[in-house]
Motif scaffolding. Structure first.
Motif, PDB file in Angstrom:
ATOM      1  N   GLN A 195       0.833  -1.209   0.000  1.00 17.29           N
ATOM      2  CA  GLN A 195       0.000   0.000   0.000  1.00 17.29           C
ATOM      3  C   GLN A 195       0.866   1.257   0.000  1.00 17.29           C
ATOM      4  OE1 GLN A 195      -2.201  -0.995   3.565  1.00 17.29           O
ATOM      5  NE2 GLN A 195      -3.983  -1.729   2.417  1.00 17.29           N
ATOM      6  N   ALA A 198       2.198   1.960  -3.391  1.00 14.58           N
ATOM      7  CA  ALA A 198       1.135   2.449  -4.284  1.00 14.58           C
ATOM      8  C   ALA A 198       0.860   3.939  -4.094  1.00 14.58           C
ATOM      9  CB  ALA A 198      -0.155   1.662  -4.045  1.00 14.58           C
ATOM     10  N   ARG A 199       1.391   4.507  -2.997  1.00 13.15           N
ATOM     11  CA  ARG A 199       1.183   5.943  -2.764  1.00 13.15           C
ATOM     12  C   ARG A 199       1.961   6.744  -3.808  1.00 13.15           C
ATOM     13  NH1 ARG A 199       2.966   6.825   3.388  1.00 13.15           N
ATOM     14  NH2 ARG A 199       1.514   5.500   4.521  1.00 13.15           N
ATOM     15  N   ASP A 259      -4.978  -5.845  -4.951  1.00  8.29           N
ATOM     16  CA  ASP A 259      -5.796  -4.823  -4.276  1.00  8.29           C
ATOM     17  C   ASP A 259      -4.941  -3.720  -3.659  1.00  8.29           C
ATOM     18  OD1 ASP A 259      -8.371  -7.128  -3.022  1.00  8.29           O
ATOM     19  OD2 ASP A 259      -8.043  -6.201  -4.999  1.00  8.29           O
ATOM     20  N   LYS A 277      -3.419  -2.667  -8.811  1.00 10.77           N
ATOM     21  CA  LYS A 277      -4.537  -1.868  -9.361  1.00 10.77           C
ATOM     22  C   LYS A 277      -4.243  -0.375  -9.330  1.00 10.77           C
ATOM     23  CE  LYS A 277      -8.208  -5.161  -8.107  1.00 10.77           C
ATOM     24  NZ  LYS A 277      -9.300  -5.450  -7.128  1.00 10.77           N
ATOM     25  N   HIS A 278      -3.207   0.028  -8.612  1.00 11.31           N
ATOM     26  CA  HIS A 278      -2.977   1.466  -8.390  1.00 11.31           C
ATOM     27  C   HIS A 278      -1.724   1.998  -9.085  1.00 11.31           C
ATOM     28  CE1 HIS A 278      -6.052   0.898  -5.346  1.00 11.31           C
ATOM     29  NE2 HIS A 278      -5.337  -0.107  -4.858  1.00 11.31           N
ATOM     30  N   VAL A 279      -1.010   1.113  -9.791  1.00 17.24           N
ATOM     31  CA  VAL A 279       0.254   1.539 -10.414  1.00 17.24           C
ATOM     32  C   VAL A 279       0.290   1.052 -11.861  1.00 17.24           C
ATOM     33  CG1 VAL A 279       1.502   1.534  -8.208  1.00 17.24           C
ATOM     34  CG2 VAL A 279       1.514  -0.533  -9.648  1.00 17.24           C
TER      35      VAL A 279
END
Ligand code: 6PG
Length: 237
Positions: free
Chosen positions: A49, A52-53, A89, A93-95
């Protein structure tokens, strides 16, 4: 034994994320890519997480990074227990990591066949069927530590503990679902193995590891490069 301690799990996640950014930059500059073995379980979720920031995600060359898993539960990728789902998750999905660079462990067919197919994925990425420690397969492998000293899905007393030929193998009859895991030779073909251990529930096993707890899967791990342990204060006391 190199140990780095931070106050709490979030501080450990930031410590590892900062180190990974440098490791990725070094690898991509030297060899044009970075091959990362991802740990499963719950501990590394905070790290994923954190990566992903935007503060980290914008600094990483995702196009040059390959994501693999150290182990997997033999469940569908959308199952709550899936290590792939956990990473997807928290991070994927964030990168903008190319889908072609994400190499989940197969969890269809049979566990034995899936392990064989994962080995083919590894060999294809590596470009050879012979592991050469002088040319590591992984730049970094992230690993966790179970309270029984297991790591990845290398559990005490299982045949996987003595597997020296296959790069991946199935582990059945030990956990609720069959598991697939990298073997010791595959883990050893790495530049760095980084264990992440947090929480008071890991204090006793981590104390045993530090006292050179022989016979544990985690202490059986070797690397062509370095092994580093990242722990929070609760685990390292
Ligand atoms: C898994 C992991 C496993 C994990 C340890 C620690 O698939 O569960 O690969 O080896 O790292 O069991 O798990 P926690 O991080 O949940 O304590």
């Amino acid at each position: 034994m190199r140990i780095e301690v931070a106050n709490d799990p979030q501080a450990v996640a930031i410590l590892v994320a900062d180190w990974l950014v440098t490791a990725v930059e070094t690898a991509v500059h030297a060899r044009g890519r970075f091959v990362l073995g991802l740990a499963g379980g719950s501990t590394p979720r905070l790290l994923y997480q954190t990566l992903a920031r935007p503060a980290y995600a914008t600094r990483l060359p995702w196009h040059a990074m390959h994501l693999l898993w150290g182990d997997e539960r033999f469940v569908p990728q959308d199952h709550a227990d899936s290590n792939y789902r956990m990473v997807a998750d928290a991070l994927i999905k964030h990168v903008p990591v190319p889908r072609a660079n994400v190499h989940p462990i197969p969890t269809d067919g049979t566990p034995v066949d899936a392990a064989s197919r994962y080995e083919s994925i590894l060999r294809n990425l590596y470009g050879s069927s012979i592991l050469d420690p002088a040319r590591p397969l992984f730049d970094v492998i992230l690993l966790g530590l179970g309270t029984d000293g297991h790591t990845a899905s290398l559990f005490p007393g299982t045949a996987a503990m003595s597997e020296r030929i296959a790069w991946a193998t199935a582990v059945e009859g030990v956990t609720a679902q069959p598991r697939l895991t990298l073997t010791f030779p595959a883990i050893a073909c790495s530049r760095t193995v980084a264990f992440i251990v947090t929480g008071a529930d890991k204090r006793q096993i981590f104390r045993y590891v530090r006292a050179n707890g022989s016979g544990l899967p985690a202490t059986h791990v070797t690397s062509a490069g370095q092994i580093v342990w990242y722990a929070d204060s609760a685990a390292a006391q």
